[in-house]
Design a protein around this motif. Structure first.
Motif, PDB file in Angstrom:
ATOM      1  N   GLU A  94       8.979  17.272  41.378  1.00  0.00           N
ATOM      2  CA  GLU A  94       7.589  16.999  41.028  1.00  0.00           C
ATOM      3  C   GLU A  94       7.124  17.954  39.934  1.00  0.00           C
ATOM      4  O   GLU A  94       7.710  19.012  39.706  1.00  0.00           O
ATOM      5  CB  GLU A  94       6.691  17.180  42.264  1.00  0.00           C
ATOM      6  CG  GLU A  94       6.973  16.206  43.383  1.00  0.00           C
ATOM      7  CD  GLU A  94       6.026  16.404  44.559  1.00  0.00           C
ATOM      8  OE1 GLU A  94       5.088  17.225  44.450  1.00  0.00           O
ATOM      9  OE2 GLU A  94       6.234  15.746  45.599  1.00  0.00           O
ATOM     10  N   GLY A  95       6.056  17.559  39.249  1.00  0.00           N
ATOM     11  CA  GLY A  95       5.469  18.453  38.256  1.00  0.00           C
ATOM     12  C   GLY A  95       5.382  17.827  36.876  1.00  0.00           C
ATOM     13  O   GLY A  95       5.621  16.628  36.686  1.00  0.00           O
ATOM     14  N   THR A  96       5.043  18.674  35.909  1.00  0.00           N
ATOM     15  CA  THR A  96       4.811  18.231  34.532  1.00  0.00           C
ATOM     16  C   THR A  96       6.053  18.459  33.682  1.00  0.00           C
ATOM     17  O   THR A  96       6.720  19.498  33.781  1.00  0.00           O
ATOM     18  CB  THR A  96       3.622  18.999  33.928  1.00  0.00           C
ATOM     19  OG1 THR A  96       2.460  18.736  34.725  1.00  0.00           O
ATOM     20  CG2 THR A  96       3.352  18.567  32.491  1.00  0.00           C
ATOM     21  N   HIS A 104      -4.695  20.929  29.896  1.00  0.00           N
ATOM     22  CA  HIS A 104      -3.516  20.253  30.458  1.00  0.00           C
ATOM     23  C   HIS A 104      -3.482  18.803  29.982  1.00  0.00           C
ATOM     24  O   HIS A 104      -4.442  18.055  30.178  1.00  0.00           O
ATOM     25  CB  HIS A 104      -3.567  20.291  31.977  1.00  0.00           C
ATOM     26  CG  HIS A 104      -2.250  20.094  32.642  1.00  0.00           C
ATOM     27  ND1 HIS A 104      -1.496  18.935  32.487  1.00  0.00           N
ATOM     28  CD2 HIS A 104      -1.518  20.904  33.461  1.00  0.00           C
ATOM     29  CE1 HIS A 104      -0.378  19.052  33.174  1.00  0.00           C
ATOM     30  NE2 HIS A 104      -0.366  20.221  33.786  1.00  0.00           N
ATOM     31  N   ASP A 112      10.826  21.040  31.928  1.00  0.00           N
ATOM     32  CA  ASP A 112       9.861  21.294  32.989  1.00  0.00           C
ATOM     33  C   ASP A 112       9.119  22.599  32.755  1.00  0.00           C
ATOM     34  O   ASP A 112       9.335  23.283  31.740  1.00  0.00           O
ATOM     35  CB  ASP A 112      10.529  21.245  34.365  1.00  0.00           C
ATOM     36  CG  ASP A 112      11.468  22.423  34.637  1.00  0.00           C
ATOM     37  OD1 ASP A 112      11.514  23.385  33.824  1.00  0.00           O
ATOM     38  OD2 ASP A 112      12.161  22.388  35.678  1.00  0.00           O
ATOM     39  N   SER A 113       8.244  22.951  33.676  1.00  0.00           N
ATOM     40  CA  SER A 113       7.383  24.118  33.481  1.00  0.00           C
ATOM     41  C   SER A 113       8.149  25.433  33.498  1.00  0.00           C
ATOM     42  O   SER A 113       7.631  26.466  33.051  1.00  0.00           O
ATOM     43  CB  SER A 113       6.289  24.147  34.556  1.00  0.00           C
ATOM     44  OG  SER A 113       6.868  24.180  35.849  1.00  0.00           O
ATOM     45  N   SER A 114       9.390  25.405  33.987  1.00  0.00           N
ATOM     46  CA  SER A 114      10.224  26.613  33.972  1.00  0.00           C
ATOM     47  C   SER A 114      11.106  26.687  32.739  1.00  0.00           C
ATOM     48  O   SER A 114      11.866  27.652  32.565  1.00  0.00           O
ATOM     49  CB  SER A 114      11.098  26.664  35.241  1.00  0.00           C
ATOM     50  OG  SER A 114      10.299  26.719  36.405  1.00  0.00           O
ATOM     51  N   SER A 146       3.418  13.738  34.227  1.00  0.00           N
ATOM     52  CA  SER A 146       3.390  14.524  35.464  1.00  0.00           C
ATOM     53  C   SER A 146       3.813  13.631  36.617  1.00  0.00           C
ATOM     54  O   SER A 146       3.176  12.598  36.878  1.00  0.00           O
ATOM     55  CB  SER A 146       2.003  15.106  35.727  1.00  0.00           C
ATOM     56  OG  SER A 146       1.709  16.143  34.814  1.00  0.00           O
ATOM     57  N   SER A 181       1.916  20.250  37.135  1.00  0.00           N
ATOM     58  CA  SER A 181       2.225  21.670  37.311  1.00  0.00           C
ATOM     59  C   SER A 181       1.064  22.516  36.827  1.00  0.00           C
ATOM     60  O   SER A 181       0.344  22.144  35.901  1.00  0.00           O
ATOM     61  CB  SER A 181       3.488  22.039  36.524  1.00  0.00           C
ATOM     62  OG  SER A 181       4.578  21.222  36.883  1.00  0.00           O
ATOM     63  N   ASP A 182       0.867  23.660  37.460  1.00  0.00           N
ATOM     64  CA  ASP A 182      -0.178  24.577  37.003  1.00  0.00           C
ATOM     65  C   ASP A 182       0.195  25.205  35.661  1.00  0.00           C
ATOM     66  O   ASP A 182      -0.673  25.510  34.847  1.00  0.00           O
ATOM     67  CB  ASP A 182      -0.408  25.680  38.046  1.00  0.00           C
ATOM     68  CG  ASP A 182      -1.015  25.141  39.337  1.00  0.00           C
ATOM     69  OD1 ASP A 182      -1.729  24.129  39.263  1.00  0.00           O
ATOM     70  OD2 ASP A 182      -0.747  25.722  40.402  1.00  0.00           O
ATOM     71  N   THR A 183       1.499  25.365  35.428  1.00  0.00           N
ATOM     72  CA  THR A 183       1.996  25.935  34.176  1.00  0.00           C
ATOM     73  C   THR A 183       2.660  24.848  33.362  1.00  0.00           C
ATOM     74  O   THR A 183       3.456  24.060  33.885  1.00  0.00           O
ATOM     75  CB  THR A 183       3.021  27.060  34.453  1.00  0.00           C
ATOM     76  OG1 THR A 183       2.412  28.051  35.276  1.00  0.00           O
ATOM     77  CG2 THR A 183       3.487  27.690  33.151  1.00  0.00           C
TER      78      THR A 183
END
Length: 301
Positions: free
Chosen positions: A91-93, A210, A65-67, A187, A192-194
């Protein structure tokens, strides 16, 4: 910056030193924008992208994930394809990846300043040589023994009688590993923004645009990196899924520019794969590994 070419013939891009038409290793999500909290994908090799011809025998895939948090997904391998499915924790990318995988090894020797494969034991087709997959990695159809028959038996007998190649006493030898990595992005509900962080190991594409916001007529910008550093002069090639049924096929290639910058403008919607490779002789000679990489993306109308 670069213009795609349309041809009337189906085009298959190859990245192998010993084959004019090698298979592409890829990951293909069944849904690039899932609305339910799971993802299903296939991993395979193919000459016609996304038409599986040999399974990638990988028992574990990663979702990042984005983290940078990693979720592991178990794969189920069939003859022609490996399938994997995983719950999406939020949720997210996410980046779906095989990670860097050792596919095979080949013993090489240097004679008169030229590197050549070693025939016989330890060389191509011999124990420990080219054609020997790494443990836990797919044996592609090109490596699968043919069914017994007169021609097969004759070839087998001739190979058994062929003498091993003698290595000159003053020749340098090295065992070269072939490394593979396949990536894709999805996604869940909302991008995700990041983006998920790059691994920084081996050959990679680091998206600038993206991957979940690709539209026909717009550019996809990215950076080609090796061990986390921008790499210029790498040829990347693009092919489109389903072109074997199209009246015209998509063919595009370019080299990464200064700072590793790359760009593709997709003129039509579809699912595309971007491929590139790097030979060990082009890099650090003390690290004898060949690298191949693929990124699967979806382009919306």
């Amino acid at each position: 910056m670069f213009k795609p070419l349309l041809t009337g013939l189906a085009v298959v891009f190859a990245f192998a030193a010993v084959s004019a038409q090698a298979r592409t290793s890829y990951i293909l999500p069944y849904n690039f924008a899932p609305t339910d909290a799971y993802v299903t994908a296939q991993a395979a090799t193919s000459e016609n992208v996304f038409t599986p011809e040999g399974a990638l025998k990988i028992d574990a895939f990663q979702l990042i994930d984005s983290s940078g948090v990693v979720t592991t997904a178990k794969g189920v391998t069939f003859k022609e394809v490996t399938l994997f499915e995983s719950a999406l924790p939020h949720e997210g990318t996410f980046r779906l990846t095989t990670g860097n995988r050792e596919m095979r090894t080949m013993q090489m020797m240097q004679v008169d300043g030229q590197w050549r494969p070693v025939r016989g034991p330890g060389g191509p087709g011999g124990p420990g040589g080219q054609g020997k997959p790494a443990e836990g990695v797919a044996q592609t159809p090109a490596q699968t023994p043919a069914q017994p028959g007169p021609q097969t038996e004759a070839k087998t007998e001739a190979k058994a009688q062929a003498p091993s190649q003698a290595i000159p006493a003053d020749a340098k030898t090295v065992t070269v590993k072939s490394m593979m990595r396949a990536d894709s992005y999805i996604s869940y509900k909302k991008p995700s923004d990041t983006l998920p962080p790059a691994e920084g190991k081996g050959l990679e594409i680091v998206p600038v645009t993206h991957p979940s916001r690709l539209f026909s007529g717009n550019a996809f910008d990215f950076i080609v990196t090796f061990d986390g550093q921008p790499l210029s002069g790498v040829t990347y090639k693009v092919s489109r899924g389903g072109d074997q049924y199209a009246d015209s096929s998509y063919a595009f290639s370019a080299d990464s520019a200064a700072g590793g910058k790359g760009e593709v403008v997709f003129q039509t919607p579809g699912i595309y794969v971007i491929e590139m490779s790097r030979k060990w002789l082009d890099g650090d000679m003390s690290d004898p590994r060949n690298w191949s990489y693929s990124l699967t993306v979806e382009v919306a109308p």
